[in-house]
Design a protein around this motif. Structure first.
Motif, mmCIF file in Angstrom:
data_model
loop_
_atom_site.group_PDB
_atom_site.id
_atom_site.type_symbol
_atom_site.label_atom_id
_atom_site.label_comp_id
_atom_site.label_asym_id
_atom_site.label_seq_id
_atom_site.Cartn_x
_atom_site.Cartn_y
_atom_site.Cartn_z
ATOM 1 N N SER A 25 -17.076 -39.052 -40.003
ATOM 2 C CA SER A 25 -18.566 -39.164 -39.953
ATOM 3 C C SER A 25 -19.381 -40.293 -40.612
ATOM 4 C CB SER A 25 -18.923 -37.835 -40.971
ATOM 5 O OG SER A 25 -18.510 -38.054 -42.339
ATOM 6 N N ASN A 26 -18.752 -41.123 -41.453
ATOM 7 C CA ASN A 26 -19.349 -42.290 -42.144
ATOM 8 C C ASN A 26 -19.363 -43.241 -40.952
ATOM 9 O OD1 ASN A 26 -19.772 -42.917 -45.138
ATOM 10 N ND2 ASN A 26 -18.577 -41.175 -45.118
ATOM 11 N N ILE A 27 -18.342 -43.671 -40.526
ATOM 12 C CA ILE A 27 -18.307 -44.667 -39.577
ATOM 13 C C ILE A 27 -18.960 -44.257 -38.161
ATOM 14 C CG2 ILE A 27 -16.899 -46.154 -37.814
ATOM 15 C CD1 ILE A 27 -14.780 -45.807 -40.083
ATOM 16 N N GLY A 28 -18.999 -42.849 -37.698
ATOM 17 C CA GLY A 28 -19.949 -42.416 -36.726
ATOM 18 C C GLY A 28 -21.157 -42.427 -36.688
ATOM 19 N N VAL A 29 -21.619 -42.181 -37.919
ATOM 20 C CA VAL A 29 -23.267 -42.171 -38.138
ATOM 21 C C VAL A 29 -23.701 -43.694 -38.173
ATOM 22 C CG1 VAL A 29 -23.305 -42.030 -40.606
ATOM 23 C CG2 VAL A 29 -25.259 -41.375 -39.193
ATOM 24 N N LEU A 30 -22.965 -44.410 -38.624
ATOM 25 C CA LEU A 30 -23.404 -45.887 -38.817
ATOM 26 C C LEU A 30 -23.283 -46.708 -37.520
ATOM 27 C CD1 LEU A 30 -23.475 -48.318 -40.807
ATOM 28 C CD2 LEU A 30 -21.022 -48.713 -40.753
ATOM 29 N N VAL A 46 -37.637 -45.112 -39.227
ATOM 30 C CA VAL A 46 -38.211 -44.004 -40.024
ATOM 31 C C VAL A 46 -38.119 -42.456 -39.289
ATOM 32 C CG1 VAL A 46 -40.237 -43.427 -41.333
ATOM 33 C CG2 VAL A 46 -39.908 -45.808 -40.903
ATOM 34 N N PHE A 47 -38.601 -42.608 -38.207
ATOM 35 C CA PHE A 47 -38.436 -41.396 -37.713
ATOM 36 C C PHE A 47 -36.736 -41.040 -37.368
ATOM 37 C CE2 PHE A 47 -37.628 -38.967 -33.394
ATOM 38 C CZ PHE A 47 -38.260 -37.788 -33.903
ATOM 39 N N LEU A 48 -35.836 -41.734 -37.184
ATOM 40 C CA LEU A 48 -34.471 -41.390 -37.163
ATOM 41 C C LEU A 48 -34.086 -40.708 -38.510
ATOM 42 C CD1 LEU A 48 -31.993 -41.505 -35.540
ATOM 43 C CD2 LEU A 48 -31.658 -43.852 -36.413
ATOM 44 N N THR A 49 -34.532 -41.827 -39.589
ATOM 45 C CA THR A 49 -34.179 -41.232 -40.889
ATOM 46 C C THR A 49 -34.793 -39.693 -41.078
ATOM 47 O OG1 THR A 49 -34.273 -43.452 -41.808
ATOM 48 C CG2 THR A 49 -34.108 -41.825 -43.291
ATOM 49 N N MET A 50 -35.900 -39.384 -40.829
ATOM 50 C CA MET A 50 -36.744 -38.109 -40.836
ATOM 51 C C MET A 50 -35.719 -37.113 -40.052
ATOM 52 S SD MET A 50 -40.384 -36.845 -40.282
ATOM 53 C CE MET A 50 -40.135 -36.572 -38.407
ATOM 54 N N CYS A 51 -35.200 -37.385 -38.941
ATOM 55 C CA CYS A 51 -34.143 -36.421 -38.360
ATOM 56 C C CYS A 51 -32.990 -36.268 -39.098
ATOM 57 C CB CYS A 51 -34.014 -36.809 -37.028
ATOM 58 S SG CYS A 51 -35.271 -37.159 -35.702
ATOM 59 N N HIS A 52 -32.588 -37.249 -39.599
ATOM 60 C CA HIS A 52 -31.369 -37.130 -40.652
ATOM 61 C C HIS A 52 -31.701 -36.089 -41.756
ATOM 62 C CE1 HIS A 52 -29.386 -41.183 -39.640
ATOM 63 N NE2 HIS A 52 -29.581 -40.623 -38.609
ATOM 64 N N MET A 53 -32.878 -36.302 -42.445
ATOM 65 C CA MET A 53 -33.094 -35.345 -43.430
ATOM 66 C C MET A 53 -33.602 -33.980 -43.140
ATOM 67 S SD MET A 53 -32.828 -37.379 -46.290
ATOM 68 C CE MET A 53 -31.672 -38.072 -45.202
ATOM 69 N N ILE A 54 -34.289 -33.753 -41.857
ATOM 70 C CA ILE A 54 -34.436 -32.418 -41.461
ATOM 71 C C ILE A 54 -32.989 -31.672 -41.364
ATOM 72 C CG2 ILE A 54 -35.138 -31.044 -39.436
ATOM 73 C CD1 ILE A 54 -37.083 -33.052 -39.339
ATOM 74 N N LEU A 237 -29.618 -38.099 -30.738
ATOM 75 C CA LEU A 237 -30.140 -37.736 -31.869
ATOM 76 C C LEU A 237 -29.889 -36.506 -32.721
ATOM 77 C CD1 LEU A 237 -33.950 -38.070 -30.734
ATOM 78 C CD2 LEU A 237 -32.969 -39.731 -32.410
ATOM 79 N N LEU A 238 -29.443 -35.451 -31.995
ATOM 80 C CA LEU A 238 -28.897 -34.229 -32.494
ATOM 81 C C LEU A 238 -27.408 -34.447 -33.308
ATOM 82 C CD1 LEU A 238 -29.532 -31.507 -29.825
ATOM 83 C CD2 LEU A 238 -30.715 -31.755 -32.416
ATOM 84 N N LEU A 239 -26.619 -35.212 -32.572
ATOM 85 C CA LEU A 239 -25.381 -35.605 -32.789
ATOM 86 C C LEU A 239 -25.688 -36.727 -34.165
ATOM 87 C CD1 LEU A 239 -22.073 -35.634 -32.824
ATOM 88 C CD2 LEU A 239 -22.461 -37.634 -31.245
ATOM 89 N N ASN A 240 -26.337 -37.612 -34.200
ATOM 90 C CA ASN A 240 -26.610 -38.618 -35.207
ATOM 91 C C ASN A 240 -26.971 -37.790 -36.433
ATOM 92 O OD1 ASN A 240 -28.836 -40.867 -36.512
ATOM 93 N ND2 ASN A 240 -26.543 -41.334 -35.882
ATOM 94 N N SER A 241 -28.043 -36.792 -36.412
ATOM 95 C CA SER A 241 -28.551 -36.155 -37.452
ATOM 96 C C SER A 241 -27.489 -35.126 -38.165
ATOM 97 C CB SER A 241 -29.771 -35.183 -37.021
ATOM 98 O OG SER A 241 -30.716 -35.965 -36.342
ATOM 99 N N ALA A 242 -26.807 -34.619 -37.304
ATOM 100 C CA ALA A 242 -25.739 -33.647 -37.904
ATOM 101 C C ALA A 242 -24.261 -34.359 -38.667
ATOM 102 C CB ALA A 242 -24.936 -32.883 -36.554
ATOM 103 N N LEU A 243 -24.191 -35.676 -37.921
ATOM 104 C CA LEU A 243 -23.315 -36.456 -38.598
ATOM 105 C C LEU A 243 -23.871 -36.865 -40.005
ATOM 106 C CD1 LEU A 243 -21.907 -38.833 -35.831
ATOM 107 C CD2 LEU A 243 -20.424 -37.337 -37.249
ATOM 108 N N ALA A 244 -25.159 -37.146 -40.136
ATOM 109 C CA ALA A 244 -25.704 -37.598 -41.356
ATOM 110 C C ALA A 244 -25.753 -36.703 -42.555
ATOM 111 C CB ALA A 244 -27.268 -37.932 -41.209
ATOM 112 N N TYR A 245 -25.544 -35.484 -42.115
ATOM 113 C CA TYR A 245 -25.336 -34.297 -43.058
ATOM 114 C C TYR A 245 -23.638 -34.210 -43.572
ATOM 115 C CZ TYR A 245 -24.206 -30.016 -45.198
ATOM 116 O OH TYR A 245 -23.696 -29.044 -46.362
ATOM 117 N N PHE A 246 -22.808 -34.280 -42.462
ATOM 118 C CA PHE A 246 -21.465 -34.408 -42.645
ATOM 119 C C PHE A 246 -20.820 -35.320 -43.461
ATOM 120 C CE2 PHE A 246 -21.724 -31.105 -39.231
ATOM 121 C CZ PHE A 246 -21.077 -30.081 -39.914
#
Length: 312
Positions: A25-30, A46-54, A237-246
């Motif tokens: 998850s760490n390396i994947g999101v990076l 900034v929008f990408l980070t907002m997707c992560h936080m949502i 974007l969906l995969l990236n945001s999910a990985l940010a949580y994981f």
């Protein structure tokens, strides 16, 4: 005895699985951040980070409130809420700065700069609490900084603005960890990382929404237009945001099931693995001196961890 041996084996494999998921998850999101912001050309950090936080807000609520992975800890006062909000603001700054830096710098170099987190942590701890470490501990920070200086001087893809953003992200991460120890130090205010994320993530969305509107106008319509020509951007974007949580979930679970020292060692190794994988995928040029600088930094971090352990 056989049952005990089988239980030990299952526990070992469970830990290996957790660490593997943490690394992935760490390396994947990076790497996905780098691909989207630099290679794909989605220039909206900034929008990408907002997707992560949502995603972090939604998944945190499901994990803590629905599945009760950890007991729900409530906010007890307005002061505690203000403290969490301050941490959320710094957290936003660190993630946005890190994502901005990936637009301009290769992953290998951002990992070298990110390895200097102990230097900033020691600096802020001294500045804000007057907490002094043993001189040996401070001495181990010399190779940490020297390695980044060497890597910076020989980085073929060096970009000053990207470097400033990367240093800012690293400093903000260290500041958050120090402030978290200060602000949420009393027994009544301590929150585990899962509950802290549950409250910080929505605050981050609240901060990032106006920032996105002001700094990245029409990003939603641009993303919709992109999706019409290439639907893969939505899946990215969906995969990236999910990985940010994981990343946060697996970090919590690895911390829970291993020791603090093991976590430090695994964290150092994770940075090295990310460097190797990123070079293999993105084929960014790396000089021998630059790699030596990174090795020097990681060596300094290992020595720093060892010195901190001995001083306790």
């Amino acid at each position: 005895m056989k049952g005990s041996s089988q239980s030990q084996s299952q526990k070992r494999w469970f830990t290996i699985g957790l660490v593997s998921a943490w690394y992935a998850s760490n390396i994947g999101v990076l790497l996905l951040n780098k691909y989207l912001l630099s290679n794909y050309g989605f220039k909206y950090p900034v929008f990408l980070t907002m997707c992560h936080m949502i995603a972090c807000s939604l998944f945190s609520y499901i994990a803590v409130v629905w599945f009760k992975m950890v007991p729900l800890q409530t906010i007890r006062s307005r002061l505690q809420f203000l403290k969490i909000s301050a941490l959320g603001l710094i957290f936003c700054g660190s993630v946005v700065s890190g994502n901005v830096s990936l637009r301009y710098l290769p992953v290998s170099f951002t990992q070298a700069v990110g390895a200097t987190t102990p230097f900033f942590t020691a600096f802020f701890a001294y500045l804000m609490t007057w907490k002094r470490e043993a001189w040996v501990t401070y001495a181990t920070l010399v190779p940490v900084v020297a390695g980044v200086v060497i890597a910076s001087g020989s980085e073929p893809s060096f970009h000053l603005f990207g470097f400033v953003m990367c240093v800012g992200a690293t400093a903000a991460r260290a500041l958050k960890s120090v402030l978290q120890g200060i602000l949420l130090s009393s027994e009544g205010e301590k929150l585990n990382s899962m509950n802290l994320l549950l409250y910080m993530a929505p605050i981050a969305v609240f901060i990032l929404l106006p920032a996105t509107i002001l700094m990245e106008q029409n990003v939603v319509s641009i993303t919709v237009a992109l999706a019409r020509s290439d639907i893969k951007i939505i899946w990215y974007l969906l995969l990236n945001s999910a990985l940010a949580y994981f990343v946060n979930l697996t970090n919590f679970l690895v911390t829970k099931h291993t020791s603090a020292l093991t976590l430090q060692v695994l964290g150092n190794a994770k940075g090295a693995v990310a460097v190797v994988i990123s070079i293999m995928i993105f084929r960014n040029p790396v000089s021998v001196i630059g790699m030596l600088g990174y090795v020097l930094t990681v060596t300094g971090v290992v020595l720093y961890s060892e010195a901190k352990k001995r001083s306790r």
